[in-house]
Design a protein around this motif. Structure first.
Motif, PDB file in Angstrom:
ATOM      1  N   ALA A  48       0.832  -1.206   0.000  1.00 29.09           N
ATOM      2  CA  ALA A  48       0.000   0.000   0.000  1.00 29.09           C
ATOM      3  C   ALA A  48       0.864   1.252   0.000  1.00 29.09           C
ATOM      4  N   LYS A  49       1.966   1.235   0.773  1.00 29.12           N
ATOM      5  CA  LYS A  49       2.861   2.402   0.805  1.00 29.12           C
ATOM      6  C   LYS A  49       3.535   2.613  -0.549  1.00 29.12           C
ATOM      7  N   LEU A  51       2.394   1.767  -3.490  1.00 30.72           N
ATOM      8  CA  LEU A  51       1.390   2.285  -4.414  1.00 30.72           C
ATOM      9  C   LEU A  51       1.120   3.759  -4.160  1.00 30.72           C
ATOM     10  N   ALA A  52       1.076   4.129  -2.879  1.00 33.03           N
ATOM     11  CA  ALA A  52       0.847   5.537  -2.545  1.00 33.03           C
ATOM     12  C   ALA A  52       2.001   6.409  -3.033  1.00 33.03           C
ATOM     13  N   ASP A  53       3.265   5.926  -2.877  1.00 28.64           N
ATOM     14  CA  ASP A  53       4.424   6.683  -3.366  1.00 28.64           C
ATOM     15  C   ASP A  53       4.389   6.812  -4.890  1.00 28.64           C
ATOM     16  N   ASN A  55       1.734   6.769  -6.845  1.00 30.91           N
ATOM     17  CA  ASN A  55       0.674   7.709  -7.215  1.00 30.91           C
ATOM     18  C   ASN A  55       1.095   9.148  -6.939  1.00 30.91           C
ATOM     19  N   LEU A  56       1.811   9.344  -5.809  1.00 32.92           N
ATOM     20  CA  LEU A  56       2.286  10.686  -5.494  1.00 32.92           C
ATOM     21  C   LEU A  56       3.275  11.180  -6.544  1.00 32.92           C
TER      22      LEU A  56
END
Length: 226
Positions: A48-49, A51-53, A55-56
């Motif tokens: 999840a982290k 994927l978040a990075d 996307n950011l």
């Protein structure tokens, strides 16, 4: 004959030991299940982290496009058959120099000439000893320009070009033949005064004197260049 009921059997020690082992196995299984759950939870959190990075980063740089093939590594650029004509930089510089070094016909040179019989000239800072050596021929004449038969405009352009060429060649002493004017109306040396005026306007000209009789006399000037 008396028949008695059988006595009850006591639990075997093996049964108790097996129960303990069963409990130990149960605890071990529970521990393994807990560790596996924790490991899976950690992996889900890491994914999840990541994927978040990602996307950011995508939001930060905006939409992207793949490089065209000609810009990818390993591609060799090919030059077209027709190339633009080179810019004549040196020609432009020469033309600019001509404009900056333009010499005028309206310049009054008489006030700058030495009032001797030949009307010689020397720049400020050039001593009389230089003039004496120039008259005596201490410097070897390295080049000559003959203006005979040229019109005033042509003579002026030729003189400017000659001085520039002489500087490029590294010449220090040259002769400029302007003629004695014997073929001019009134037997007046038309170019003589003009040539003196033009030379005075050239910053490369340090001094000039009338040539010696063997070098042209009153029909020529010996010029010392910077």
């Amino acid at each position: 004959m008396n028949v008695s009921a059988p006595k009850p059997l006591k639990p075997a020690p093996l049964l108790i030991r097996d129960l303990k082992e069963l409990k130990a196995i149960k605890r071990e299984i529970e521990t393994r299940i807990k560790l596996e759950q924790e490991r899976e939870a950690a992996m889900r959190a890491a994914a999840a982290k990541a994927l978040a990075d990602k996307n950011l980063f995508a939001r930060s740089i905006g939409p992207v496009r793949a490089l065209p093939p000609k810009h990818r590594p390993g591609h060799r650029a090919s030059l077209s058959g027709s190339q633009p004509a080179p810019i004549p930089v040196q020609q432009q510089l020469d033309e600019l120099a001509v404009m900056q070094e333009a010499i005028s016909d309206e310049f009054d040179a008489e006030t700058l000439l030495d009032t001797d019989e030949a009307l010689s000239y020397r720049q400020a800072g050039i001593g009389p000893d230089v003039m004496r050596k120039l008259r005596k021929g201490n410097w070897t004449i390295q080049g000559q320009l003959d203006l005979h038969g040229l019109r005033r405009e042509d003579a002026r352009n030729a003189l400017g070009q000659f001085i520039r060429d002489a500087i490029k060649m590294g010449w220090r002493c040259v002769r400029v033949v302007h003629g004695k004017g014997l073929g001019s109306p009134g037997k007046t040396p038309v170019l003589k005064g003009k040539v003196q005026s033009w030379l005075i306007q050239k910053r490369e000209v340090l001094a000039f004197v009338q040539a010696r009789p063997a070098q042209g006399g009153a029909g020529a000037l010996v010029v010392l260049l910077a």
